[in-house]
Scaffold this motif. Structure first.
Motif, PDB file in Angstrom:
ATOM      1  N   LYS A 250      -4.671  -3.283  -9.023  1.00 27.47           N
ATOM      2  CA  LYS A 250      -3.901  -2.215  -8.376  1.00 27.47           C
ATOM      3  C   LYS A 250      -3.664  -2.552  -6.906  1.00 27.47           C
ATOM      4  O   LYS A 250      -2.570  -2.320  -6.368  1.00 27.47           O
ATOM      5  N   GLN A 251      -4.655  -3.144  -6.306  1.00 28.54           N
ATOM      6  CA  GLN A 251      -4.524  -3.525  -4.899  1.00 28.54           C
ATOM      7  C   GLN A 251      -3.465  -4.622  -4.730  1.00 28.54           C
ATOM      8  O   GLN A 251      -2.717  -4.633  -3.752  1.00 28.54           O
ATOM      9  N   VAL A 252      -3.405  -5.539  -5.715  1.00 32.70           N
ATOM     10  CA  VAL A 252      -2.387  -6.603  -5.679  1.00 32.70           C
ATOM     11  C   VAL A 252      -0.999  -5.992  -5.742  1.00 32.70           C
ATOM     12  O   VAL A 252      -0.099  -6.352  -4.960  1.00 32.70           O
ATOM     13  N   ASN A 253      -0.797  -5.057  -6.666  1.00 39.59           N
ATOM     14  CA  ASN A 253       0.516  -4.405  -6.794  1.00 39.59           C
ATOM     15  C   ASN A 253       0.873  -3.621  -5.537  1.00 39.59           C
ATOM     16  O   ASN A 253       2.019  -3.638  -5.079  1.00 39.59           O
ATOM     17  N   ASP A 254      -0.107  -2.894  -4.988  1.00 44.39           N
ATOM     18  CA  ASP A 254       0.158  -2.076  -3.804  1.00 44.39           C
ATOM     19  C   ASP A 254       0.468  -2.940  -2.590  1.00 44.39           C
ATOM     20  O   ASP A 254       1.301  -2.566  -1.746  1.00 44.39           O
ATOM     21  N   THR A 255      -0.184  -4.106  -2.501  1.00 39.55           N
ATOM     22  CA  THR A 255      -0.031  -4.958  -1.318  1.00 39.55           C
ATOM     23  C   THR A 255       1.194  -5.860  -1.416  1.00 39.55           C
ATOM     24  O   THR A 255       1.958  -6.010  -0.443  1.00 39.55           O
ATOM     25  N   TYR A 256       1.391  -6.472  -2.570  1.00 42.86           N
ATOM     26  CA  TYR A 256       2.434  -7.506  -2.704  1.00 42.86           C
ATOM     27  C   TYR A 256       3.624  -7.066  -3.573  1.00 42.86           C
ATOM     28  O   TYR A 256       4.621  -7.773  -3.654  1.00 42.86           O
ATOM     29  N   VAL A 260       5.427  -9.396  -7.850  1.00 42.84           N
ATOM     30  CA  VAL A 260       4.365 -10.390  -7.714  1.00 42.84           C
ATOM     31  C   VAL A 260       3.306 -10.160  -8.786  1.00 42.84           C
ATOM     32  O   VAL A 260       2.793 -11.103  -9.402  1.00 42.84           O
ATOM     33  N   GLY A 261       3.000  -8.875  -9.019  1.00 45.00           N
ATOM     34  CA  GLY A 261       2.020  -8.554 -10.068  1.00 45.00           C
ATOM     35  C   GLY A 261       2.449  -9.077 -11.427  1.00 45.00           C
ATOM     36  O   GLY A 261       1.632  -9.594 -12.195  1.00 45.00           O
ATOM     37  N   ASP A 262       3.756  -8.950 -11.722  1.00 46.18           N
ATOM     38  CA  ASP A 262       4.266  -9.444 -13.015  1.00 46.18           C
ATOM     39  C   ASP A 262       4.119 -10.960 -13.123  1.00 46.18           C
ATOM     40  O   ASP A 262       3.798 -11.490 -14.200  1.00 46.18           O
ATOM     41  N   LYS A 263       4.361 -11.672 -12.025  1.00 45.15           N
ATOM     42  CA  LYS A 263       4.211 -13.134 -12.050  1.00 45.15           C
ATOM     43  C   LYS A 263       2.761 -13.530 -12.281  1.00 45.15           C
ATOM     44  O   LYS A 263       2.472 -14.495 -13.005  1.00 45.15           O
ATOM     45  N   ILE A 264       1.841 -12.783 -11.681  1.00 42.38           N
ATOM     46  CA  ILE A 264       0.418 -13.077 -11.866  1.00 42.38           C
ATOM     47  C   ILE A 264       0.014 -12.815 -13.316  1.00 42.38           C
ATOM     48  O   ILE A 264      -0.712 -13.603 -13.926  1.00 42.38           O
ATOM     49  N   LEU A 265       0.502 -11.728 -13.889  1.00 42.00           N
ATOM     50  CA  LEU A 265       0.242 -11.432 -15.303  1.00 42.00           C
ATOM     51  C   LEU A 265       0.729 -12.576 -16.197  1.00 42.00           C
ATOM     52  O   LEU A 265       0.043 -12.995 -17.126  1.00 42.00           O
ATOM     53  N   GLU A 266       1.934 -13.056 -15.886  1.00 44.97           N
ATOM     54  CA  GLU A 266       2.515 -14.143 -16.681  1.00 44.97           C
ATOM     55  C   GLU A 266       1.684 -15.417 -16.565  1.00 44.97           C
ATOM     56  O   GLU A 266       1.460 -16.110 -17.565  1.00 44.97           O
ATOM     57  N   ARG A 267       1.211 -15.731 -15.372  1.00 42.83           N
ATOM     58  CA  ARG A 267       0.422 -16.951 -15.179  1.00 42.83           C
ATOM     59  C   ARG A 267      -0.934 -16.865 -15.874  1.00 42.83           C
ATOM     60  O   ARG A 267      -1.393 -17.828 -16.496  1.00 42.83           O
ATOM     61  N   ILE A 268      -1.559 -15.707 -15.773  1.00 43.36           N
ATOM     62  CA  ILE A 268      -2.849 -15.527 -16.437  1.00 43.36           C
ATOM     63  C   ILE A 268      -2.686 -15.602 -17.952  1.00 43.36           C
ATOM     64  O   ILE A 268      -3.494 -16.208 -18.653  1.00 43.36           O
ATOM     65  N   ALA A 269      -1.608 -15.003 -18.450  1.00 40.51           N
ATOM     66  CA  ALA A 269      -1.320 -15.087 -19.892  1.00 40.51           C
ATOM     67  C   ALA A 269      -1.144 -16.537 -20.311  1.00 40.51           C
ATOM     68  O   ALA A 269      -1.600 -16.947 -21.390  1.00 40.51           O
ATOM     69  N   GLU A 319       1.223 -18.511  -4.430  1.00 39.04           N
ATOM     70  CA  GLU A 319       1.984 -18.637  -3.189  1.00 39.04           C
ATOM     71  C   GLU A 319       2.447 -17.281  -2.672  1.00 39.04           C
ATOM     72  O   GLU A 319       2.502 -17.049  -1.463  1.00 39.04           O
ATOM     73  N   GLU A 320       2.796 -16.394  -3.614  1.00 40.13           N
ATOM     74  CA  GLU A 320       3.302 -15.079  -3.211  1.00 40.13           C
ATOM     75  C   GLU A 320       2.230 -14.259  -2.464  1.00 40.13           C
ATOM     76  O   GLU A 320       2.541 -13.311  -1.746  1.00 40.13           O
ATOM     77  N   MET A 321       0.981 -14.661  -2.668  1.00 45.58           N
ATOM     78  CA  MET A 321      -0.133 -13.961  -2.013  1.00 45.58           C
ATOM     79  C   MET A 321      -0.733 -14.807  -0.884  1.00 45.58           C
ATOM     80  O   MET A 321      -1.891 -14.637  -0.516  1.00 45.58           O
ATOM     81  N   GLY A 322       0.068 -15.727  -0.381  1.00 42.98           N
ATOM     82  CA  GLY A 322      -0.412 -16.576   0.703  1.00 42.98           C
ATOM     83  C   GLY A 322      -1.463 -17.568   0.261  1.00 42.98           C
ATOM     84  O   GLY A 322      -2.324 -17.969   1.056  1.00 42.98           O
ATOM     85  N   GLY A 323      -1.410 -17.990  -0.997  1.00 42.78           N
ATOM     86  CA  GLY A 323      -2.367 -18.961  -1.525  1.00 42.78           C
ATOM     87  C   GLY A 323      -3.653 -18.341  -2.028  1.00 42.78           C
ATOM     88  O   GLY A 323      -4.563 -19.063  -2.469  1.00 42.78           O
ATOM     89  N   ARG A 324      -3.740 -17.004  -1.971  1.00 44.89           N
ATOM     90  CA  ARG A 324      -4.945 -16.347  -2.475  1.00 44.89           C
ATOM     91  C   ARG A 324      -4.961 -16.386  -4.007  1.00 44.89           C
ATOM     92  O   ARG A 324      -3.950 -16.630  -4.653  1.00 44.89           O
ATOM     93  N   ASN A 325      -6.136 -16.108  -4.549  1.00 44.20           N
ATOM     94  CA  ASN A 325      -6.264 -16.093  -6.006  1.00 44.20           C
ATOM     95  C   ASN A 325      -6.706 -14.715  -6.482  1.00 44.20           C
ATOM     96  O   ASN A 325      -6.968 -13.814  -5.680  1.00 44.20           O
ATOM     97  N   VAL A 326      -6.745 -14.576  -7.817  1.00 47.88           N
ATOM     98  CA  VAL A 326      -7.285 -13.355  -8.420  1.00 47.88           C
ATOM     99  C   VAL A 326      -8.392 -13.759  -9.384  1.00 47.88           C
ATOM    100  O   VAL A 326      -8.521 -14.939  -9.742  1.00 47.88           O
ATOM    101  N   THR A 327      -9.172 -12.810  -9.798  1.00 46.30           N
ATOM    102  CA  THR A 327     -10.261 -13.083 -10.742  1.00 46.30           C
ATOM    103  C   THR A 327     -10.190 -12.102 -11.897  1.00 46.30           C
ATOM    104  O   THR A 327      -9.460 -11.097 -11.847  1.00 46.30           O
ATOM    105  N   VAL A 328     -10.946 -12.403 -12.950  1.00 43.31           N
ATOM    106  CA  VAL A 328     -11.022 -11.509 -14.106  1.00 43.31           C
ATOM    107  C   VAL A 328     -12.472 -11.251 -14.465  1.00 43.31           C
ATOM    108  O   VAL A 328     -13.342 -12.103 -14.257  1.00 43.31           O
ATOM    109  N   SER A 329     -12.708 -10.054 -14.980  1.00 44.41           N
ATOM    110  CA  SER A 329     -14.012  -9.714 -15.554  1.00 44.41           C
ATOM    111  C   SER A 329     -13.854  -9.683 -17.065  1.00 44.41           C
ATOM    112  O   SER A 329     -12.795  -9.283 -17.580  1.00 44.41           O
ATOM    113  N   ILE A 330     -14.923 -10.112 -17.785  1.00 42.76           N
ATOM    114  CA  ILE A 330     -14.795 -10.306 -19.228  1.00 42.76           C
ATOM    115  C   ILE A 330     -16.002  -9.718 -19.956  1.00 42.76           C
ATOM    116  O   ILE A 330     -17.148  -9.877 -19.522  1.00 42.76           O
ATOM    117  N   GLY A 331     -15.701  -9.052 -21.080  1.00 47.56           N
ATOM    118  CA  GLY A 331     -16.750  -8.609 -21.994  1.00 47.56           C
ATOM    119  C   GLY A 331     -16.567  -9.305 -23.326  1.00 47.56           C
ATOM    120  O   GLY A 331     -15.454  -9.302 -23.876  1.00 47.56           O
TER     121      GLY A 331
END
Length: 368
Positions: A250-256, A260-269, A319-331
Motif C-alpha cells: 500500500k505504501q508503494v502505491n501511495d508513494t509511487y 508502478v505498483g502494477d509493474k512490480i506485480l508483473e515482475r514478481i509474478a 528503477e521506478e522506485m529509485g533502485g529500491r526493492n520490495v519483499t514478500v512474506s510467505i506462509g
C-alpha cells in the motif's frame, strides 16, 4: 478451383497413385477373363478359328499390357516420379492395346473412357482435361492405324464416339466442379471450426488468467485447490500450499502510484512463474497476494522454491522506485488429512500473517 500439387500431395497422393496402379492390374485381369470367356465360346462354336485368335487376342496384348504396367509400377515404386499425367498416358496405352487386339469388336473404342474416368481420382481439372485429350488422340490413332476398325465405322458412328468421349469429359468436369465446391465448403468449415477453437481457447484462458500478471486468477486457484484436496483426501497424494504477500505494498502505491505498483506485480509474478514447475499452480490470489500449489514435489523442495522466490524478489531493484526493492512474506503448509480445503487455506494464511508479524520478508511453516 482444383487442388494444387501440394494439396494433392497432402491427400495421400502417393497412396492414390498406388491404388490407381492396382486398378489397372484389376482391369488387365478382367480383360484376360473376358478374353478367355470369348475364346471359350469361339472354341465351342468355331474350333478352327480358336487357334487363330489365341495369340493376337489373348497372349500378345496381355504380355504387352503386363510389361507396360510392370515398368510403370517400378517407376512409381522407386519414386522416380509421382506425376499423375504419366499415369493417365499409361491408362490410355493399356486401353489402346485392348482396342488393337479387338478391332472387330463393336464398341471397342469405348474402352478409352476408362482412363478418363480414373482421372477424376486426383481432384485436378487439368488432369481430367489432359486425359480427355490423350484419349481422343488415342482414338484417332486407332482409326488411322487399324483399317479393320474403320470398316465398322460410318461417319455418323465416328462422330458419335467423339460425342460420347466429349459427353463423358463434360460429365467428369461437372463432377470435378462439384468436388471443388465440396472442398471449398470443407475448407470454410475447417476455418470456422479453427477460428471458433482459437476463440474458445482464448476465452477459456481469459476466464482463468489474471490479465495484469499472466498467472491464474483467484477463481481458478480455488478450483484447483478443491480438486487437489479431493484427490488427496481419497489417496496418499500430498501437495503443498504457499501464500505470498508483498510487504508494505500500500505504501508503494501511495508513494509511487498504481502504475508502478502494477509493474512490480508483473515482475514478481514473472519471478514466481519462472521458479515453479509445470505441474504447479501459480496464481494471483488478490491485490498484492499470490498463491502457489506445489503438486509434484516434497515439502523440502517446495520450501526451497519459495525461498528462492523470496530471495530473487528481495534482490530485484526497481528503477521506478529509485533502485529500491520490495519483499514478500510467505506462509507454507502441506496437506495433512485436513477435512476441508478452507481449513488448509486458513493455516497457510495464518502462517503468512505470522511472517508479517515476525518481521516480514520471511517464510513461516508448521515445521520449525
Amino acid at each position: 478451383m482444383s487442388l494444387t500439387k501440394a494439396e494433392a500431395m497432402g491427400l495421400k497422393h502417393s497412396e492414390w497413385i498406388d491404388k490407381t496402379l492396382r486398378y489397372y492390374w484389376y482391369l488387365i485381369f478382367i480383360a484376360i477373363v473376358a478374353e478367355i470367356f470369348a475364346l471359350t465360346v469361339t472354341l465351342i462354336m468355331s474350333p478352327s478359328e480358336f487357334w487363330d485368335d489365341v495369340l493376337p487376342v489373348l497372349v500378345y496384348p496381355t504380355v504387352a499390357q503386363v510389361i507396360l504396367l510392370l515398368i510403370t509400377t517400378v517407376i512409381y515404386k522407386k519414386k522416380i516420379t509421382e506425376n499423375e499425367y504419366i499415369l493417365m498416358v499409361v491408362g490410355s496405352l493399356l486401353a489402346f492395346i485392348l482396342i488393337a487386339a479387338n478391332t472387330s469388336l463393336a464398341g471397342a473404342p469405348l474402352i478409352l473412357l476408362l482412363p478418363m474416368m480414373i482421372s477424376i481420382l486426383f481432384f485436378n481439372k487439368n488432369v481430367v482435361i489432359f486425359s480427355y485429350l490423350v484419349n481422343v488422340i488415342a482414338y484417332l490413332v486407332t482409326i488411322a492405324l487399324f483399317p479393320d476398325l474403320g470398316e465398322y465405322l460410318r461417319i455418323y458412328e465416328f462422330i458419335a464416339y467423339i460425342y460420347i468421349f466429349s459427353a463423358g469429359f463434360i460429365i467428369l468436369l461437372a463432377v470435378q466442379e462439384r468436388s471443388d465446391e465440396v472442398i471449398e465448403l470443407l475448407r470454410k468449415k475447417v476455418d470456422q471450426e479453427q477460428e471458433l477453437m482459437v476463440r474458445n481457447t482464448i476465452m477459456e484462458r481469459l476466464s482463468k488468467v489474471d490479465a495484469p500478471t499472466g498467472l491464474y486468477n483467484h477463481k481458478t486457484f480455488q478450483e484447483y485447490l478443491a480438486y487437489l484436496f479431493e484427490q488427496s483426501s481419497t489417496s496418499s497424494y500430498r501437495f503443498q500450499l504457499a501464500m505470498l504477500d508483498i510487504d508494505n505494498f500500500k505504501q508503494v502505491n501511495d508513494t509511487y502510484g498504481h502504475a508502478v505498483g502494477d509493474k512490480i506485480l508483473e515482475r514478481i509474478a514473472g519471478i514466481i512463474q519462472a521458479n515453479v514447475d509445470a505441474n504447479d499452480i501459480a496464481s494471483r490470489y488478490g491485490g498484492e497476494e499470490f498463491g502457489v500449489l506445489f503438486t509434484d514435489c516434497s515439502f523440502e523442495t517446495a520450501l526451497h522454491v519459495v525461498e528462492t522466490i523470496r530471495l530473487e524478489i528481495e534482490r530485484l531493484p526497481h528503477e521506478e522506485m529509485g533502485g529500491r526493492n520490495v519483499t514478500v512474506s510467505i506462509g507454507l503448509v502441506e496437506y495433512t488429512d485436513e477435512e476441508q480445503a478452507p481449513v488448509l487455506f486458513e493455516k497457510a494464511d495464518t502462517l503468512l500473517y505470522l511472517a508479517k508479524k515476525n518481521g516480514k520478508n520471511r517464510i513461516e511453516t508448521e515445521i520449525q
